[in-house]
Design a protein around this motif. Structure first.
Motif: not given
Lengths: 54, 281
Positions: B21-25, B30-32, B173-177
């Motif tokens: 979960w920490l890795a995902v957040i 980073l994407g934000l 695709a998942v994180f970069s926004l």
């Protein structure tokens, strides 16, 4: 040597952080606006050493 | 009257889930940061934090002295850290620290719940129809695709201006926004694949996983099985998210992501143990 599995997460995270710091210390750090270019101080040192030796 | 606080038993699975979960957040943050104005002046783009970006830009850097656009020297540090973990504990990065691996684990879990599994019982085969386990005749050849992807990307990196995987990268695709039509397509395929097959990306397509696979054979921190204790009950095979068959005899398998679910599931003391092996076979 047997390891207690409870230390496994700490081993992974510590290894990651140590090697990340090692990479940054070797000169592969973030550069302001440095996208698409950049010269690691390590690489520069290697080139200088090679030139000196040659 | 005082009540002694009861100490909860240590759960490796919960630790892993927390780290995932920490890795995902962390990746999402980073994407934000990536969509904030003036990101380049703050030390690089979203791609600069990618370990595989380091592989993509390595050959151009060695041959021309220039990095690919959107990459940064920081990519090499992230790559060194990932390779460091691999050198010590094999593909543990994939099983514990990769945000994309975590998302796939979560999707598989949510899919099982969606298809009626109320509570997962360790070592017991799930009765839900999804995620599927592809038959070996299909699964095995497909697993080599990731090595092909890696080879193509390495060759393409010599001729490309940007990292070759960039426009199809599921992490972006998942994180970069910052989405493009190709990234929306990648996101759709990634999610559909993860619903259909557990750890679809890791098994069949991930070029970083392909790079790290070799380290499973040489890393000193590994699980070791004891044939005197193991009764071949198959609980570990059921729990393996990478679908490795006969887990106790394939503990250094290149597909193993060292998630430790086999160790968690094993009901026999001394059958599977975590060890540091000084001498690699």
């Amino acid at each position: 040597m047997k390891i207690n599995p409870r230390y496994y997460p700490a081993i992974i995270i510590a290894t990651y952080v140590i090697f990340l710091l090692l990479g940054i210390l070797l000169g592969f750090g973030p550069e302001r606006g440095g996208e698409g270019r950049g010269n690691s101080s390590l690489i520069r040192l290697a080139f200088i050493t090679l030139e000196t030796l040659a | 009257m005082t009540t002694a606080a009861r100490k909860k038993p240590f759960s490796l699975a919960k630790s892993r889930r927390t780290i995932q979960w920490l890795a995902v957040i962390g990746t999402f943050v980073l994407g934000l940061r990536h969509i904030m104005p003036g990101e380049a002046s703050r030390g690089g783009s979203f791609d600069s934090f990618c370990a595989f970006g380091g592989i993509e830009t390595l050959l151009p850097y060695l041959f021309t002295g220039h990095l690919l656009k959107s990459t940064n020297l920081l990519n090499f540090s992230v790559l060194i850290a990932t390779l460091g973990v691999a050198l010590v504990a094999g593909r543990a990065f994939c099983g514990w620290l990769c945000g994309l691996g975590a998302i796939q684990d979560f999707v598989a879990e949510w899919t099982r719940k969606l298809f009626g599994e109320r509570r997962h019982i360790r070592g017991k085969q799930s009765k839900t129809i999804l995620p599927l386990r592809l038959p070996a005749i299909v699964d095995r050849p497909l697993r080599y695709t990731k090595y092909l992807v890696l080879g193509i990307i390495l060759i393409a990196s010599l001729y490309a201006a940007f990292p070759p995987l960039r426009e199809f990268c599921p992490v972006r695709a998942v994180f970069s926004l910052k989405m493009t039509s190709l990234l929306w397509l990648t996101l759709g395929i990634f999610l559909a694949g993860s619903i259909l097959v557990e750890r679809f990306w890791c098994k069949y397509l991930c070029p970083l996983g392909a790079t790290l696979a070799i380290f499973n054979k040489i890393s000193p921190v590994r699980i070791v099985s004891d044939n005197n204790h193991c009764n071949n009950c198959g609980r570990c095979d059921i729990e393996c998210s990478m679908g490795i068959e006969d887990v106790p005899h394939n503990l250094d398998h290149p597909e193993c992501v060292r998630c430790m679910e086999c160790l968690n599931t094993c009901a026999r003391d001394g059958s599977l143990e975590l060890k540091v092996i000084a001498k690699v076979k």
